[in-house]
Design a protein around this motif. Structure first.
Motif, PDB file in Angstrom:
ATOM      1  N   ASN A 211       0.844  -1.191   0.000  1.00 53.00           N
ATOM      2  CA  ASN A 211       0.000   0.000   0.000  1.00 53.00           C
ATOM      3  C   ASN A 211       0.884   1.248   0.000  1.00 53.00           C
ATOM      4  N   ARG A 212       1.044   1.848  -1.180  1.00 54.87           N
ATOM      5  CA  ARG A 212       1.993   2.971  -1.278  1.00 54.87           C
ATOM      6  C   ARG A 212       1.547   4.153  -0.435  1.00 54.87           C
ATOM      7  N   TRP A 213       0.203   4.301  -0.243  1.00 54.92           N
ATOM      8  CA  TRP A 213      -0.262   5.453   0.543  1.00 54.92           C
ATOM      9  C   TRP A 213       0.101   5.273   2.004  1.00 54.92           C
ATOM     10  N   GLN A 214       0.082   4.022   2.430  1.00 53.01           N
ATOM     11  CA  GLN A 214       0.534   3.767   3.787  1.00 53.01           C
ATOM     12  C   GLN A 214       1.997   4.179   3.947  1.00 53.01           C
ATOM     13  N   ALA A 215       2.789   3.827   2.960  1.00 52.53           N
ATOM     14  CA  ALA A 215       4.206   4.201   2.996  1.00 52.53           C
ATOM     15  C   ALA A 215       4.340   5.715   3.057  1.00 52.53           C
ATOM     16  N   ALA A 216       3.533   6.393   2.238  1.00 56.56           N
ATOM     17  CA  ALA A 216       3.612   7.855   2.201  1.00 56.56           C
ATOM     18  C   ALA A 216       3.204   8.456   3.542  1.00 56.56           C
ATOM     19  N   ARG A 217       2.159   7.875   4.143  1.00 57.60           N
ATOM     20  CA  ARG A 217       1.657   8.407   5.414  1.00 57.60           C
ATOM     21  C   ARG A 217       2.648   8.206   6.558  1.00 57.60           C
ATOM     22  N   LEU A 218       3.310   7.026   6.555  1.00 54.50           N
ATOM     23  CA  LEU A 218       4.025   6.612   7.754  1.00 54.50           C
ATOM     24  C   LEU A 218       5.514   6.880   7.756  1.00 54.50           C
ATOM     25  N   SER A 219       6.161   6.721   6.599  1.00 53.38           N
ATOM     26  CA  SER A 219       7.594   6.490   6.684  1.00 53.38           C
ATOM     27  C   SER A 219       8.434   7.719   6.388  1.00 53.38           C
ATOM     28  N   ASP A 220       9.608   7.700   6.988  1.00 49.95           N
ATOM     29  CA  ASP A 220      10.593   8.743   6.719  1.00 49.95           C
ATOM     30  C   ASP A 220      11.300   8.458   5.408  1.00 49.95           C
ATOM     31  N   MET A 221      11.577   7.166   5.184  1.00 47.69           N
ATOM     32  CA  MET A 221      12.267   6.790   3.951  1.00 47.69           C
ATOM     33  C   MET A 221      11.520   5.652   3.285  1.00 47.69           C
ATOM     34  N   THR A 222      11.624   5.602   1.975  1.00 45.56           N
ATOM     35  CA  THR A 222      10.936   4.557   1.244  1.00 45.56           C
ATOM     36  C   THR A 222      11.887   3.913   0.243  1.00 45.56           C
TER      37      THR A 222
END
Ligand SMILES: Nc1ncnc2c1ncn2[C@@H]1O[C@H](COP(=O)(O)OP(=O)(O)OP(=O)(O)O)[C@@H](O)[C@H]1O
Ligand SMILES: [Mg+2]
Lengths: 257, 305
Positions: A211-222
């Motif tokens: 879920n890329r939006w989850q990554a965008a919401r949560l993470s400092d780095m991807t």
């Protein structure tokens, strides 16, 4: 292959040209990346790109799969994780992993949380440790009076938080979460995400998510993985707003799945 | 719609073939059902005649079984106790060995060892029970008599050990199925929590599989209850009410073999007693087996996804 600019924080985990094959199938190819201490890092990418495999490398779980071969290096807090004198059992206590499929043991809530500490010979205040882990995983208020109920009777969202709490009870340095919300409804997903945020400064967290939006919401780095290769890795904001690779952009905009 | 790729004639002849097969299968099923019904009918009729004469209460509570005596006694208790003793004793020997073999095969054995052990298990399952019986009589009992000189020539211990050997493949194979039904991610989770493998096996794998293992034991015990040849050869065929493993005993099935000796005339109460015992055996074996099967489905539902 692109290498991101080194993050300011000291790396706690560093993969160096990491490759994994299952039999003849190559699941990870020459992956190099650093996980900065105390940050949340997301691993994204299409299904089968190697997210789970990468997480499992960090807790030395792949060697339990017959036919799996790992090459390359992983450094953890300055030591070679795959070195000859490293005990994988010890590694798993310091780098905790929570799996995609929730896996409560057919035991009580308490015994689930106490499983890890007991296995490592913990002799302190087990009651307190269990309460702390359940509190950190946002489950304490719901199960405080039912520590003896079988964990299998919890709801799906509660089971996932139980599994997180079970790992937190080990007080690991790093928390690896594999698709922590893939089986949950939006409400339960939001709860898990806020728990992850709350854990963030104390734990280094690596999340694999489709879920890329989850990554965008949560993470400092991807990190964006594609067919076993690390295509791009950097600050989440940069990666989402100004991706370097065309493949990353087309994945993020949903043109490829 | 997809275009039809089969011509009308082809379809017709194939349909006829399928009908033939279906009818043939139905006929086989009917034969099996009729045979079963006939067996049950004979059992119920003769047992019914018996119980019209001897009350079920006396049958189940009296402590002497002597159907052929001048003054016949029909207390089935000694046979029930003998049967229970052999089944339980066999399980006591077979469970630890079978379960440990299953755990070893499931978790530790490499491909070659596993194949070898599977072969041995299959071979053991194929040995005729009379061979096991001779083994009991000519090897196990003499060995036991060296160890315990007081033990009788026909004794329950020898029967339990060798029936245990006979049901060992059943326990091993079914226990292994129970272990395999435990989802692998559950074991991964245990290992990922920093538990050594042995601890994951004893604290996660075995508890999760316990229902299935219990079922395995019950199904194996149902086989032990039905076992005849080993028991008569090892424990004799003399009924007495005792739990001593050093004395002989008689089981339900062992008693039934005496019908073949042809002493009991048709229509006598002694003759009907065989069918009463047969009915008890049928109900008991079926009950244990079904309990086992029920546990299997329950435990699969419990540990499954
Ligand atoms: N135990 C295994 N044996 C053989 N191949 C495996 C095994 N585990 C993973 N693979 C293969 O390795 C590749 C990467 O798998 P991995 O599970 O890491 O992908 P993923 O990105 O986590 O996918 P998903 O989004 O579906 O969880 C896949 O092609 C998969 O089929
Ligand atoms: Mg995965």
């Amino acid at each position: 292959m692109s290498r991101p600019a080194a993050p300011a924080d000291a790396p706690v985990l560093t993969a160096e040209r990491l490759s994994v094959r299952f039999g003849r199938h190559i699941a990870l190819k020459d992956v190099s990346l650093s996980i900065p201490r105390g940050r949340i890092v997301s691993i994204i990418g299409p299904s089968g790109c190697g997210k789970t495999t990468l997480l499992r490398c960090f807790s030395r779980m792949n060697e339990l799969v017959s036919g799996a071969r790992t090459r390359g290096k992983v450094h953890f807090a300055g030591m070679d994780l795959y070195g000859p004198d490293i005990d994988p059992v010890e590694v798993r206590r310091r780098i905790g992993m929570v799996f995609q499929k929730t896996t409560p043991f057919p035991k009580s809530v308490f015994d689930n949380i106490a499983f890890g500490p007991r296995a490592s010979g913990f002799t302190g205040d087990l009651q307190g440790l269990v309460e702390e882990a359940l509190t950190d995983a946002g489950l304490w208020s719901e199960v405080a009076d039912e520590l003896d109920t079988p964990a299998l009777e919890l709801s799906a969202g509660q089971k996932q938080r139980l599994c997180i709490a079970r790992t937190l009870a080990l007080k690991p340095d790093v928390l690896l979460l594999d698709e922590p919300t893939s089986a949950l409804d939006p409400e339960a997903t939001a709860r898990i995400e806020s728990i992850i945020r709350a854990l963030s400064p104390r734990y280094t967290i690596v999340i694999a998510t489709y879920n890329r939006w989850q990554a965008a919401r949560l993470s400092d780095m991807t990190a964006f993985l594609d067919r076993g290769e690390l295509l791009e890795y950097g600050l989440t904001e940069t990666l989402f707003t100004n991706p370097r690779e065309a493949r990353t952009e087309s994945y993020l905009t949903g043109r490829t799945q | 719609m997809m275009p039809r790729s089969v011509s009308g004639a082809g379809t017709a002849s194939r349909a006829m073939g399928e009908r033939l097969v279906a009818h043939g299968l139905l006929a086989c099923t009917v034969v099996a059902v009729v045979a079963l019904a006939a067996v049950l009918a004979v059992l119920v009729r003769e047992a019914g005649l018996f119980f019209a004469d001897v009350s079920p209460w006396r049958f189940l509570t009296e402590i002497t079984w002597a159907p052929a005596a001048a003054e016949p006694r029909f207390g089935v208790l000694p046979l029930l106790v003998g049967t229970a003793q052999v089944a339980a004793g066999a399980a006591v020997f077979a469970l630890p060995v079978g379960l440990m073999t299953a755990v070893y095969l499931h978790q530790y054995a490499g491909g070659r060892t596993a194949r070898l052990l599977n072969g041995v298990t299959a071979l053991m399952a194929g040995v005729p029970t009379v061979v096991y019986g001779l083994f009991a009589l000519h090897f196990v009992t003499p060995t036991l008599r060296v160890l315990w000189p007081g033990i009788e020539a026909f004794n329950a211990l020898s029967a339990c050990m060798v029936v245990g050997l006979m049901i060992l493949p059943t326990v091993t194979v079914l226990s292994r199925e129970a272990l395999e039904s435990v989802p692998a991610p559950l074991l991964d989770a245990g290992l990922a929590l920093g538990a050594p493998k042995g601890r994951v096996v004893t604290r996660v794998l075995l508890p999760a599989a316990s229902g299935g293992v219990l079922a395995a034991v019950l199904i194996a015990m149902a086989r032990a209850v039905g076992e005849t040849m080993i028991v008569t050869l090892a424990a004799g065929n003399e009924s007495r009410l005792t739990w001593s493993p050093f004395e002989g005993l008689q089981t339900l099935t062992a008693f039934l073999t005496q019908l073949g000796m042809g002493d009991a005339a048709t229509g006598t109460r002694e003759f009907q007693a065989f069918f009463a015992v047969g009915a008890v055996l049928f109900v008991g074996t079926y009950g244990i087996h079904m309990a086992g099967r029920m546990l299997v489905s329950r435990s699969v539902g419990r540990t499954g996804p």
